[in-house]
Design a protein around this motif. Structure first.
Motif, PDB file in Angstrom:
ATOM      1  N   ARG A 175       0.835  -1.204   0.000  1.00 11.38           N
ATOM      2  CA  ARG A 175       0.000   0.000   0.000  1.00 11.38           C
ATOM      3  C   ARG A 175       0.864   1.246   0.000  1.00 11.38           C
ATOM      4  N   GLU A 176       1.950   1.201   0.753  1.00  7.36           N
ATOM      5  CA  GLU A 176       2.844   2.355   0.793  1.00  7.36           C
ATOM      6  C   GLU A 176       3.416   2.635  -0.597  1.00  7.36           C
ATOM      7  N   GLN A 177       3.766   1.582  -1.313  1.00 11.73           N
ATOM      8  CA  GLN A 177       4.275   1.757  -2.671  1.00 11.73           C
ATOM      9  C   GLN A 177       3.189   2.293  -3.607  1.00 11.73           C
ATOM     10  N   LEU A 178       1.964   1.755  -3.467  1.00 10.96           N
ATOM     11  CA  LEU A 178       0.850   2.278  -4.284  1.00 10.96           C
ATOM     12  C   LEU A 178       0.711   3.781  -4.079  1.00 10.96           C
ATOM     13  N   HIS A 179       0.703   4.180  -2.819  1.00 12.00           N
ATOM     14  CA  HIS A 179       0.560   5.604  -2.494  1.00 12.00           C
ATOM     15  C   HIS A 179       1.740   6.401  -3.041  1.00 12.00           C
ATOM     16  N   ALA A 180       2.942   5.878  -2.844  1.00 10.35           N
ATOM     17  CA  ALA A 180       4.139   6.601  -3.308  1.00 10.35           C
ATOM     18  C   ALA A 180       4.130   6.751  -4.825  1.00 10.35           C
ATOM     19  N   TYR A 181       3.759   5.691  -5.548  1.00  9.59           N
ATOM     20  CA  TYR A 181       3.713   5.763  -7.011  1.00  9.59           C
ATOM     21  C   TYR A 181       2.703   6.828  -7.445  1.00  9.59           C
ATOM     22  N   ALA A 182       1.521   6.781  -6.851  1.00  7.96           N
ATOM     23  CA  ALA A 182       0.474   7.744  -7.242  1.00  7.96           C
ATOM     24  C   ALA A 182       0.934   9.176  -6.943  1.00  7.96           C
ATOM     25  N   HIS A 183       1.495   9.401  -5.757  1.00  6.95           N
ATOM     26  CA  HIS A 183       1.930  10.755  -5.394  1.00  6.95           C
ATOM     27  C   HIS A 183       3.085  11.240  -6.268  1.00  6.95           C
ATOM     28  N   THR A 184       3.981  10.339  -6.599  1.00  7.62           N
ATOM     29  CA  THR A 184       5.079  10.719  -7.489  1.00  7.62           C
ATOM     30  C   THR A 184       4.551  11.101  -8.859  1.00  7.62           C
ATOM     31  N   LEU A 185       3.635  10.302  -9.386  1.00  5.13           N
ATOM     32  CA  LEU A 185       3.058  10.600 -10.709  1.00  5.13           C
ATOM     33  C   LEU A 185       2.209  11.852 -10.693  1.00  5.13           C
ATOM     34  N   LEU A 186       1.585  12.144  -9.566  1.00  4.92           N
ATOM     35  CA  LEU A 186       0.753  13.354  -9.448  1.00  4.92           C
ATOM     36  C   LEU A 186       1.551  14.572  -8.995  1.00  4.92           C
ATOM     37  N   GLY A 187       2.838  14.399  -8.772  1.00  4.32           N
ATOM     38  CA  GLY A 187       3.689  15.462  -8.250  1.00  4.32           C
ATOM     39  C   GLY A 187       3.566  16.787  -8.961  1.00  4.32           C
ATOM     40  N   GLY A 188       3.263  16.765 -10.239  1.00  3.86           N
ATOM     41  CA  GLY A 188       3.138  18.012 -10.970  1.00  3.86           C
ATOM     42  C   GLY A 188       1.897  18.801 -10.625  1.00  3.86           C
ATOM     43  N   VAL A 189       0.887  18.128 -10.048  1.00  5.69           N
ATOM     44  CA  VAL A 189      -0.383  18.777  -9.711  1.00  5.69           C
ATOM     45  C   VAL A 189      -0.475  19.052  -8.225  1.00  5.69           C
ATOM     46  N   GLU A 190       0.010  18.121  -7.415  1.00  3.35           N
ATOM     47  CA  GLU A 190      -0.179  18.274  -5.970  1.00  3.35           C
ATOM     48  C   GLU A 190       0.793  19.253  -5.357  1.00  3.35           C
TER      49      GLU A 190
END
Length: 190
Positions: A175-190
């Motif tokens: 789950r931590e990796q899922l979250h990290a992947y999503a946050h990294t990919l969304l880094g340009g927006v968040e």
């Protein structure tokens, strides 16, 4: 779908929908979606073709109902009330819970239906649509100088990409990796 799922269903209607859901998931665990006929679905569900067509337009309509029935198992009711910085994680967790709770079925279905085939194309479209709908209602519009629908598309596509990578393409992630992947990919927006 010919039945309004938002209206109160009779016990008989719910039994019929459950029978077709069970027939579909049972057949998908042993057969490719392209090889499943309406007759096979009706025989397995124990209902005549006329009943099938009273509820569904075609097999694709039944498949969309199955996706809806499965997604209703995910608990997304508290998503809008969660803090903006946790909404992606909450949505991702709810969808991951759904996929994990149906892991055995998913594995069996994957044996007979390739991820690039029509069954998973339908699932992708459903999840993207549902994720877009969820994200559109939860996007913190004051944080961005972009249209909310554009941001929702971006979030939905990213959530779908991470779920696809982990659950359909077979990359085991915590789950931590899922979250990290999503946050990294969304880094340009968040």
């Amino acid at each position: 779908m010919k039945k309004d799922l938002n209206a109160k269903l009779t016990r008989g209607a719910q039994r019929t929908l459950d029978a077709f859901f069970d027939a579909t998931t049972g057949l998908l665990a042993t057969t490719s979606f392209t090889d499943i006929s309406v007759n096979a679905l009706c025989e397995r569900a124990g209902y005549p073709r006329a009943t099938f067509y009273n509820y569904f337009e075609d097999r694709d309509d039944l498949l969309n109902y199955c996706w809806t029935a499965l997604s209703d198992q995910a608990n997304l009711s508290d998503l809008a009330s969660s803090e903006p910085e946790h909404r992606v994680d909450t949505a991702l967790d709810a969808m991951a819970d759904l996929l994990e709770s149906n892991a055995e079925l998913l594995r069996a279905v994957l044996e007979h239906n390739p991820p690039e085939g029509p069954l998973f194309s339908s699932l992708h479209m459903f999840i993207e649509g549902r994720a877009h709908e969820i994200m559109r209602t939860c996007v913190d519009r004051d944080r961005f100088d972009l249209p909310a629908d554009l941001i929702a598309d971006h979030y939905a596509n990213t959530v779908m990409l991470v779920l696809d990578w982990a659950y359909l393409r077979g990359h085991t992630l915590t789950r931590e990796q899922l979250h990290a992947y999503a946050h990294t990919l969304l880094g340009g927006v968040e």
